[in-house]
Design an enzyme around this catalytic site. Sequence first.
Site, short mmCIF file in Angstrom:
data_model
loop_
_atom_site.label_atom_id
_atom_site.label_comp_id
_atom_site.label_asym_id
_atom_site.label_seq_id
_atom_site.Cartn_x
_atom_site.Cartn_y
_atom_site.Cartn_z
N ASP A 118 0.81 -1.21 0.00
CA ASP A 118 0.00 0.00 0.00
C ASP A 118 0.85 1.26 0.00
O ASP A 118 0.48 2.27 -0.62
CB ASP A 118 -0.93 0.01 1.22
CG ASP A 118 -2.06 -1.00 1.07
OD1 ASP A 118 -2.36 -1.42 -0.06
OD2 ASP A 118 -2.65 -1.38 2.10
N ASN B 63 -4.49 8.74 1.40
CA ASN B 63 -5.04 8.13 2.61
C ASN B 63 -5.49 9.17 3.64
O ASN B 63 -6.66 9.23 3.99
CB ASN B 63 -4.00 7.22 3.28
CG ASN B 63 -4.22 5.76 2.96
OD1 ASN B 63 -5.14 5.41 2.23
ND2 ASN B 63 -3.37 4.91 3.50
N THR C 154 -9.45 2.73 6.12
CA THR C 154 -9.01 1.40 6.56
C THR C 154 -7.54 1.40 6.96
O THR C 154 -6.95 0.33 7.14
CB THR C 154 -9.25 0.36 5.45
OG1 THR C 154 -8.64 0.81 4.23
CG2 THR C 154 -10.73 0.13 5.23
N GLN D 284 3.70 9.31 6.30
CA GLN D 284 5.09 9.76 6.27
C GLN D 284 5.22 11.12 6.95
O GLN D 284 4.42 12.02 6.68
CB GLN D 284 5.59 9.86 4.83
CG GLN D 284 5.51 8.58 4.05
CD GLN D 284 6.36 7.48 4.65
OE1 GLN D 284 7.51 7.71 5.01
NE2 GLN D 284 5.80 6.29 4.76
#
Length: 301
Positions: A84, A158, A199, A258
Site C-alpha cells: 500500500d 489516505n 481502513t 510519512q
Amino acid sequence: MWFNFNVMLPAFKTVALIGRYNTAEIAESLLDLAELLRQRGCAVLIEKETAANIGKNVGKNGFQTADYAVIGGQADLAVVLGGDGSMLSAARHLAVHGVPLVGVNQGRLGFMTDIAFSRMRETIELLLSGSYTIGERTMLEARVLRAEKEIFSIQALNDIVVNKGGTGRMIEFLVHIDGQFVYDLRADGIIVATPTGSTAYALSSNGPILQPNVPGIALVPVCPHTLSNRPITVSDRGVVEISIKRRAVGARLHVDGQPYSELAAEDRVVVRRAANSIRFVHPPGYSYYAMLREKLHWSEM
C-alpha cells in the site's frame, strides 16, 4: 504488406512499472512482467528510481526508463509492485496526470493492491484483454498557513495527520469545519482520512470504515483526553481547519503515514478535497466487501 487481424491490441498501449523501495527483491518479477507486456505489444516504461535499484538489467533488456513526469505524459496504466505504501507514493505523483494504477501485492495487508503475486501474469493478461473495472478515489489537499501566509501545500490519498511528533505529551488544537467551531481538543493528534484511508491509521484509532464511493471524509481524534471526543464523518465538499494552539509544542504534519513537516504554534492546517482524484484499475471479480472480509478476517469461524 499484410496484417494479422487475429492479434488483439492491448487495452493499455503504454504501461509503466513501478517497484517498491527495496526493488532488488522484486527485480526478476518486474523484468518478467516487462517482457510479458512487450510480448503483448505494449510499450514499457520503468520508473527511474525503480530501474536504478534493479541495476544494469534494465538497459541490458532494452527497456526505457522514465521519471514520473514522462510516465504521466505517456503511460495509459501504471502497475505498482509492492504494498500500500508504494501505491500511495505512486498515486501522489500520478494523480495530476490522470494515469490509472493497479497494484501487485508484495507487501503485508494490501488494501489497495488487488493482484496477488501468485496470479500476476494471468491477471495482467486479463487487464490487457480489456477485462477490468475502474474505481475513482478521492484525494485530499492540505495547506499550511503561518501568519496568514501559505508555507506549503501537499496532497494525500489516505490521510492528513496532525500529531504530537516526538514529544511525550498531548498537543492542543482547535478544529473548525466550514468556519464553524467543532471542538477544542487535547489529544495525541487528529486524522483527516479519505474513504481509502479509512481502513488505514484511522481504523486503528476506532474511526469508521467509509466505502470508496461515499462523498465524505472522516475526522478521527487520536487518544483524546476527553473520551466524549468521537470520530465524525463530514461532507468531502467541506473545509477542515486545524489550528495549533500557542502552548502546543512539538506538533508535526504527516502525509499518508510519512512525516512531512514540523508545525509551529498558531499554524493552521487547512484540509479540503483535492481537485485531482486517482483511478484504480480492478481485475475481474473485484469486490470491495470481499476485500474487507479477507483483510480484516471477517466471518471466520
